[in-house]
Write a protein that holds these residues in place. Structure first.
Motif, PDB file in Angstrom:
ATOM      1  N   THR A 170       0.836  -1.197   0.000  1.00  0.00           N
ATOM      2  CA  THR A 170       0.000   0.000   0.000  1.00  0.00           C
ATOM      3  C   THR A 170       0.875   1.252   0.000  1.00  0.00           C
ATOM      4  O   THR A 170       1.987   1.259   0.542  1.00  0.00           O
ATOM      5  N   ILE A 171       0.347   2.318  -0.603  1.00  0.00           N
ATOM      6  CA  ILE A 171       1.095   3.560  -0.808  1.00  0.00           C
ATOM      7  C   ILE A 171       0.354   4.710  -0.133  1.00  0.00           C
ATOM      8  O   ILE A 171      -0.867   4.849  -0.286  1.00  0.00           O
ATOM      9  N   ALA A 172       1.093   5.557   0.573  1.00  0.00           N
ATOM     10  CA  ALA A 172       0.556   6.815   1.098  1.00  0.00           C
ATOM     11  C   ALA A 172       1.374   7.963   0.530  1.00  0.00           C
ATOM     12  O   ALA A 172       2.603   7.884   0.448  1.00  0.00           O
ATOM     13  N   MET A 173       0.688   9.026   0.142  1.00  0.00           N
ATOM     14  CA  MET A 173       1.350  10.186  -0.458  1.00  0.00           C
ATOM     15  C   MET A 173       1.161  11.420   0.433  1.00  0.00           C
ATOM     16  O   MET A 173       0.079  11.619   1.005  1.00  0.00           O
ATOM     17  N   VAL A 174       2.209  12.224   0.526  1.00  0.00           N
ATOM     18  CA  VAL A 174       2.134  13.504   1.217  1.00  0.00           C
ATOM     19  C   VAL A 174       2.494  14.593   0.209  1.00  0.00           C
ATOM     20  O   VAL A 174       3.673  14.814  -0.082  1.00  0.00           O
ATOM     21  N   PRO A 175       1.501  15.269  -0.375  1.00  0.00           N
ATOM     22  CA  PRO A 175       1.801  16.347  -1.318  1.00  0.00           C
ATOM     23  C   PRO A 175       2.259  17.606  -0.575  1.00  0.00           C
ATOM     24  O   PRO A 175       1.627  18.039   0.391  1.00  0.00           O
ATOM     25  N   THR A 176       3.374  18.197  -1.009  1.00  0.00           N
ATOM     26  CA  THR A 176       3.880  19.427  -0.394  1.00  0.00           C
ATOM     27  C   THR A 176       4.418  20.356  -1.471  1.00  0.00           C
ATOM     28  O   THR A 176       4.651  19.952  -2.609  1.00  0.00           O
TER      29      THR A 176
ATOM     30  N   PHE B 199      -3.055  15.145   4.370  1.00  0.00           N
ATOM     31  CA  PHE B 199      -3.051  16.608   4.351  1.00  0.00           C
ATOM     32  C   PHE B 199      -3.231  17.127   5.768  1.00  0.00           C
ATOM     33  O   PHE B 199      -3.854  16.477   6.609  1.00  0.00           O
ATOM     34  N   GLY B 200      -2.711  18.321   6.037  1.00  0.00           N
ATOM     35  CA  GLY B 200      -2.851  18.923   7.350  1.00  0.00           C
ATOM     36  C   GLY B 200      -4.142  19.713   7.480  1.00  0.00           C
ATOM     37  O   GLY B 200      -4.644  20.294   6.518  1.00  0.00           O
ATOM     38  N   GLU B 201      -4.672  19.748   8.686  1.00  0.00           N
ATOM     39  CA  GLU B 201      -5.893  20.514   8.948  1.00  0.00           C
ATOM     40  C   GLU B 201      -5.649  22.017   8.972  1.00  0.00           C
ATOM     41  O   GLU B 201      -6.625  22.779   8.976  1.00  0.00           O
ATOM     42  N   LYS B 202      -4.400  22.450   8.993  1.00  0.00           N
ATOM     43  CA  LYS B 202      -4.168  23.899   8.958  1.00  0.00           C
ATOM     44  C   LYS B 202      -4.814  24.509   7.725  1.00  0.00           C
ATOM     45  O   LYS B 202      -5.411  25.582   7.790  1.00  0.00           O
TER      46      LYS B 202
ATOM     47  N   LEU C  20      -8.333  20.905   2.597  1.00  0.00           N
ATOM     48  CA  LEU C  20      -8.566  19.501   2.943  1.00  0.00           C
ATOM     49  C   LEU C  20      -9.954  19.049   2.488  1.00  0.00           C
ATOM     50  O   LEU C  20     -10.109  17.983   1.869  1.00  0.00           O
ATOM     51  N   LEU C  21     -10.973  19.866   2.765  1.00  0.00           N
ATOM     52  CA  LEU C  21     -12.334  19.479   2.381  1.00  0.00           C
ATOM     53  C   LEU C  21     -12.516  19.504   0.873  1.00  0.00           C
ATOM     54  O   LEU C  21     -13.229  18.657   0.313  1.00  0.00           O
ATOM     55  N   VAL C  22     -11.885  20.463   0.194  1.00  0.00           N
ATOM     56  CA  VAL C  22     -11.974  20.525  -1.261  1.00  0.00           C
ATOM     57  C   VAL C  22     -11.341  19.285  -1.889  1.00  0.00           C
ATOM     58  O   VAL C  22     -11.915  18.665  -2.798  1.00  0.00           O
ATOM     59  N   VAL C  23     -10.171  18.906  -1.423  1.00  0.00           N
ATOM     60  CA  VAL C  23      -9.498  17.719  -1.970  1.00  0.00           C
ATOM     61  C   VAL C  23     -10.312  16.463  -1.683  1.00  0.00           C
ATOM     62  O   VAL C  23     -10.467  15.587  -2.547  1.00  0.00           O
ATOM     63  N   ARG C  24     -10.860  16.368  -0.493  1.00  0.00           N
ATOM     64  CA  ARG C  24     -11.676  15.201  -0.147  1.00  0.00           C
ATOM     65  C   ARG C  24     -12.909  15.115  -1.056  1.00  0.00           C
ATOM     66  O   ARG C  24     -13.259  14.040  -1.554  1.00  0.00           O
ATOM     67  N   ARG C  25     -13.561  16.246  -1.291  1.00  0.00           N
ATOM     68  CA  ARG C  25     -14.727  16.284  -2.171  1.00  0.00           C
ATOM     69  C   ARG C  25     -14.344  15.925  -3.607  1.00  0.00           C
ATOM     70  O   ARG C  25     -15.034  15.183  -4.292  1.00  0.00           O
TER      71      ARG C  25
ATOM     72  N   THR D 153      -8.507   7.379  -3.837  1.00  0.00           N
ATOM     73  CA  THR D 153      -7.538   7.617  -2.767  1.00  0.00           C
ATOM     74  C   THR D 153      -8.272   8.106  -1.525  1.00  0.00           C
ATOM     75  O   THR D 153      -9.081   9.037  -1.610  1.00  0.00           O
ATOM     76  N   GLU D 154      -8.011   7.491  -0.402  1.00  0.00           N
ATOM     77  CA  GLU D 154      -8.592   7.960   0.862  1.00  0.00           C
ATOM     78  C   GLU D 154      -7.791   9.153   1.371  1.00  0.00           C
ATOM     79  O   GLU D 154      -6.565   9.083   1.494  1.00  0.00           O
ATOM     80  N   ILE D 155      -8.474  10.254   1.674  1.00  0.00           N
ATOM     81  CA  ILE D 155      -7.814  11.470   2.147  1.00  0.00           C
ATOM     82  C   ILE D 155      -7.834  11.487   3.670  1.00  0.00           C
ATOM     83  O   ILE D 155      -8.901  11.431   4.293  1.00  0.00           O
ATOM     84  N   ILE D 156      -6.654  11.573   4.251  1.00  0.00           N
ATOM     85  CA  ILE D 156      -6.490  11.591   5.699  1.00  0.00           C
ATOM     86  C   ILE D 156      -6.124  13.006   6.133  1.00  0.00           C
ATOM     87  O   ILE D 156      -5.187  13.602   5.596  1.00  0.00           O
ATOM     88  N   GLY D 157      -6.867  13.551   7.084  1.00  0.00           N
ATOM     89  CA  GLY D 157      -6.543  14.857   7.649  1.00  0.00           C
ATOM     90  C   GLY D 157      -5.858  14.705   8.991  1.00  0.00           C
ATOM     91  O   GLY D 157      -6.263  13.881   9.818  1.00  0.00           O
ATOM     92  N   CYS D 158      -4.798  15.486   9.222  1.00  0.00           N
ATOM     93  CA  CYS D 158      -4.030  15.412  10.463  1.00  0.00           C
ATOM     94  C   CYS D 158      -4.064  16.753  11.188  1.00  0.00           C
ATOM     95  O   CYS D 158      -4.062  17.814  10.560  1.00  0.00           O
ATOM     96  N   PRO D 159      -4.070  16.738  12.528  1.00  0.00           N
ATOM     97  CA  PRO D 159      -4.159  17.977  13.300  1.00  0.00           C
ATOM     98  C   PRO D 159      -3.004  18.932  13.016  1.00  0.00           C
ATOM     99  O   PRO D 159      -1.896  18.516  12.643  1.00  0.00           O
ATOM    100  N   THR D 160      -3.280  20.212  13.203  1.00  0.00           N
ATOM    101  CA  THR D 160      -2.291  21.259  12.994  1.00  0.00           C
ATOM    102  C   THR D 160      -1.213  21.202  14.062  1.00  0.00           C
ATOM    103  O   THR D 160      -1.520  21.104  15.256  1.00  0.00           O
TER     104      THR D 160
END
Length: 290
Positions: free
Chosen positions: A33-39, A156-159, A164-169, A178-185
């Motif tokens: 399985t693969i997880a991506m962090v776009p920056t 993606f970060g919650e900051k 985050l919501l746009v990408v998830r939508r 792809t499942e979008i995971i949000g992480c706390p700021t």
């Protein structure tokens, strides 16, 4: 391209989408399985926390580093945005990153490129009122990254809560899979959200910047104590302006949609404000209201 297991010390740097797709295909064929962090690079501890969350979610992690021109408008800081790839690669050592995808603009937007994604829903209002180009640029580049890497998860970060919501939508609407995971700021000791743009702040501005999260917390206390929404928001805007901020917005929204708050639903308080030429954004959760 094979997908050998790599040590934490040495991520593989890939420059082209074809190579990234081949690497992803190899991982999937091996059942990994693969997880991506776009920056956009200029990595800090907030980014690294996303990398660590990605490593917990999947077998392999790919981090993209790309300063995306299509999400910057005229007069914004595209040319000045920090580009620190060598330092970024060094920071990723010690984290479980197999691949860094670091394309140039010509690779992502070759001659004749003529496609963009139009987004609605949670993209409406807030950032769009001030940066109407922004979410089309974000959605387009994120879609390209996800289609190239084909990750099972993207972190993606919650900051950047609206993002985050746009990408998830967008991923749901386009069936990207792809499942979008949000992480706390992540925050500095004084509460300021970690951001690459914090580097723009000189010492006096950096000291003033800590007022942003402090005011958000004060507004939340008022809201959760039952203060009228418009009164609490007006008091917050006034407090920020007294501290030297020029406020773009301070808004209370439904946490799931960013529409108007709904009784009994979780809420989110979002802000964008400028100190001189530096624009800072932040947000915090607010308990459900009546």
């Amino acid at each position: 391209m094979t997908a050998p297991a790599r040590s934490k010390a040495s991520p593989l740097v890939i420059r082209t989408t074809n190579e990234l797709q081949a690497w992803s295909d190899s991982c999937r064929q091996q059942g990994r399985t693969i997880a991506m962090v776009p920056t956009m690079g200029a990595l800090h501890e907030g980014h690294l926390s996303l990398v660590d969350a990605a490593a917990k979610a999947a077998d392999v992690v790919v981090v993209s580093i790309f300063v995306n021109p299509t999400q910057f408008g005229p007069g914004e800081d595209f040319d000045a945005y920090p580009r620190t790839e060598t330092a970024d690669l060094e920071k990723l050592k010690g984290h479980a990153v197999e691949v860094v995808f670091a394309p140039n603009a010509a690779q992502m937007y070759p001659d004749g490129f003529a496609t963009s994604i139009s987004v609605g829903g949670p993209s409406m209002g807030l950032e769009t009122d001030f940066r109407p180009h922004f979410f089309s640029g974000v959605a387009t580049v994120v879609a390209k990254l996800l289609l190239a890497a084909r990750p099972h998860f993207a972190v993606f970060g919650e900051k950047d809560y609206q993002q985050l919501l746009v990408v998830r939508r967008m991923t749901r609407d386009l069936n990207i899979g792809t499942e979008i995971i949000g992480c706390p700021t992540l925050r500095e000791a004084d509460g300021l959200a970690l951001s690459s743009r914090n580097a723009y702040l000189d010492a006096p501005a950096r000291q003033k910047a800590a007022r942003l999260p402090a005011v958000l917390k004060h507004v939340i206390v008022s809201l959760e104590a039952g203060a009228p929404v418009e009164t609490a928001l007006a008091d917050g805007r006034a407090a920020l302006e007294r501290s030297g901020f020029e406020v773009d917005y301070l808004s209370l929204c439904d946490a799931a949609t960013l529409g108007a708050p709904i009784p009994g639903h979780q809420r989110r308080l979002l802000v964008a404000a400028r100190l001189g030429s530096t624009r800072l954004i932040d947000n915090m959760p607010v308990k459900a209201g009546d």
